[in-house]
Design a protein around this motif. Sequence first.
Motif, PDB file in Angstrom:
ATOM      1  N   HIS A   4      53.046   1.805  42.266  1.00 43.07           N
ATOM      2  CA  HIS A   4      53.637   1.443  40.972  1.00 43.07           C
ATOM      3  C   HIS A   4      53.897  -0.062  40.943  1.00 43.07           C
ATOM      4  O   HIS A   4      53.944  -0.724  41.982  1.00 43.07           O
ATOM      5  CB  HIS A   4      54.921   2.232  40.733  1.00 43.07           C
ATOM      6  N   ASP A  57      50.071  11.118  35.656  1.00 37.76           N
ATOM      7  CA  ASP A  57      51.099  10.074  35.609  1.00 37.76           C
ATOM      8  C   ASP A  57      50.977   9.261  34.322  1.00 37.76           C
ATOM      9  O   ASP A  57      51.972   8.839  33.726  1.00 37.76           O
ATOM     10  CB  ASP A  57      50.971   9.155  36.830  1.00 37.76           C
ATOM     11  N   GLN A  73      52.895  10.627  31.382  1.00 41.90           N
ATOM     12  CA  GLN A  73      54.341  10.781  31.500  1.00 41.90           C
ATOM     13  C   GLN A  73      55.090   9.625  30.836  1.00 41.90           C
ATOM     14  O   GLN A  73      56.324   9.632  30.805  1.00 41.90           O
ATOM     15  CB  GLN A  73      54.729  10.886  32.983  1.00 41.90           C
ATOM     16  N   SER A  74      54.359   8.655  30.299  1.00 39.61           N
ATOM     17  CA  SER A  74      55.036   7.488  29.726  1.00 39.61           C
ATOM     18  C   SER A  74      54.483   7.124  28.353  1.00 39.61           C
ATOM     19  O   SER A  74      54.686   6.017  27.876  1.00 39.61           O
ATOM     20  CB  SER A  74      54.890   6.288  30.667  1.00 39.61           C
ATOM     21  N   ARG A  75      53.750   8.057  27.740  1.00 40.31           N
ATOM     22  CA  ARG A  75      53.218   7.816  26.405  1.00 40.31           C
ATOM     23  C   ARG A  75      53.051   9.173  25.705  1.00 40.31           C
ATOM     24  O   ARG A  75      53.221  10.223  26.326  1.00 40.31           O
ATOM     25  CB  ARG A  75      51.866   7.087  26.457  1.00 40.31           C
ATOM     26  N   GLU A 121      54.483   5.738  34.704  1.00 40.35           N
ATOM     27  CA  GLU A 121      55.938   5.688  34.740  1.00 40.35           C
ATOM     28  C   GLU A 121      56.462   4.254  34.834  1.00 40.35           C
ATOM     29  O   GLU A 121      55.963   3.440  35.607  1.00 40.35           O
ATOM     30  CB  GLU A 121      56.445   6.478  35.954  1.00 40.35           C
ATOM     31  N   ARG A 122      57.498   3.951  34.056  1.00 38.76           N
ATOM     32  CA  ARG A 122      58.200   2.657  34.040  1.00 38.76           C
ATOM     33  C   ARG A 122      57.216   1.499  33.839  1.00 38.76           C
ATOM     34  O   ARG A 122      56.630   1.363  32.775  1.00 38.76           O
ATOM     35  CB  ARG A 122      59.019   2.469  35.322  1.00 38.76           C
ATOM     36  N   THR A 123      56.994   0.694  34.858  1.00 39.10           N
ATOM     37  CA  THR A 123      56.083  -0.453  34.754  1.00 39.10           C
ATOM     38  C   THR A 123      54.625  -0.048  34.897  1.00 39.10           C
ATOM     39  O   THR A 123      53.734  -0.884  34.735  1.00 39.10           O
ATOM     40  CB  THR A 123      56.406  -1.500  35.830  1.00 39.10           C
ATOM     41  N   GLY A 124      54.384   1.198  35.224  1.00 40.50           N
ATOM     42  CA  GLY A 124      53.011   1.693  35.291  1.00 40.50           C
ATOM     43  C   GLY A 124      52.436   1.780  36.682  1.00 40.50           C
ATOM     44  O   GLY A 124      53.053   1.400  37.679  1.00 40.50           O
TER      45      GLY A 124
END
Length: 457
Positions: free
Chosen positions: A266, A65, A68-70, A296-299
């Motif tokens: 999350h 996870d 998926q955001s970096r 993802e999003r706010t972590g």
Amino acid sequence: MIEFNKKSNTLEQTQYKYALQDISEPNLYRDIYNYDDVPKCAFNHRKVPMYPADEIWITDTTFRDGQQSRAPYTVEQIVKLYKYLHQLGGPKGLIRQTEFFLYSDKDKEAVYKCMELGYDFPEITSWIRASKSDFKLAKEMGMKETGFLVSCSDYHIFRKLKMTRKQAMENYLSVIKEAINVGIRPRCHLEDITRADFYGFVIPFALELRKLMDESGVPIKIRACDTMGYGVSYPGVALPRSVPGIIYGLKHHAGFPSELLEWHGHNDFYKAVSNSSTAWLYGCSAVNCSLLGIGERTGNTPLEAMVFEYASLRGTTDGMDTRIITEIAEYYEKELDYEIPPRTPFIGKNFNVTQAGIHADGLLKDEEIYNIFNTDKLLNRPIGVAITQTSGLAGIALWINNYFRFRGNDLIDKKDERVGKIKEWIDAQYQAGRITSISNNEMLKGIREIAPDIIPS
């Protein structure tokens, strides 16, 4: 039927039976989740007992996870972070597992490099698609456990998968059986559980998993995924948003033991840490986190936060080396070029730094007055002070003592005339129109010019 529960030392009813409700139209809980409004928090005032597990631990999703955001980590970076997780978890392996992708050559190389280190903890697990080819891949790479999505809300079942609840359940069970057949422990990620029909789908599905587990003798884990951060921890809050209700139901109605339950939260509504702690308190053994909360999003739930939550709830770190958290933060900033917001608890550069002169005066007399705990001992982060026009003599003296690590008789007093001269230099800058704080390098340069004898030889 009535049975005696040895944990609660009371007779309890056990005849609760929840069958799959294979409805024709999705239940989207529009009274709670009206897309044009802030989600509502409904209460039914039903409270469930708080039963913390005998053992609780942390699992990690930094390499799944978290990626998926970096920008993806390099193999070398993954190996370095994996080593940090091992050190932080301590000799008892309280960071129990971490999960990896297996798809690219880089993913595979990272897994092999980490395996070569020979650590028992964190155990290397995988996250794969629910397909025979992926199960074969996981088996070939030596995975003993793997996770995959079993989406459980009607938002996902009807709108994403285009299935009925019965079709989804049958599909999930066939995949789980396939995993068992190739010798892999399944970890079922119940995606979007806080928007799911708990008694109409989640519990009936969990009961089928329990039956399969009993028949095969293979443990099956449930990861309760608060995919959108809707979970709330308040007493008496209603399902599907109730974290206590979800954990209680999986244990009491589906019969899953604590050690097979995991919470994945999350932070969309700032509740990731409190929800993870609540999951622990109501009987979930594992909470799934990522380093620095990156996800993802706010972590996700920040792993470093749950290290301190563990110590707070259990009264001990149980051997976890909390000083590693500071090394991890420095590695992210220096090597991964990741900017940590300065006020982030435990890892931000200002988390234990004061700018108020009156606070600095208190810290100079006794740091316990304004510091949350011994941050020097637990995080290798002595208290700090930011030098501004409001820092005063006390703030300057505190900065000097902390920067040079003065102790005992070496401590500089705020009444020292050298401190007064440094203050005059600082005041002159702000009188000339300066509005920013004075950096450590500037302070060091100023001291060299004004009072060089302060600097240790």
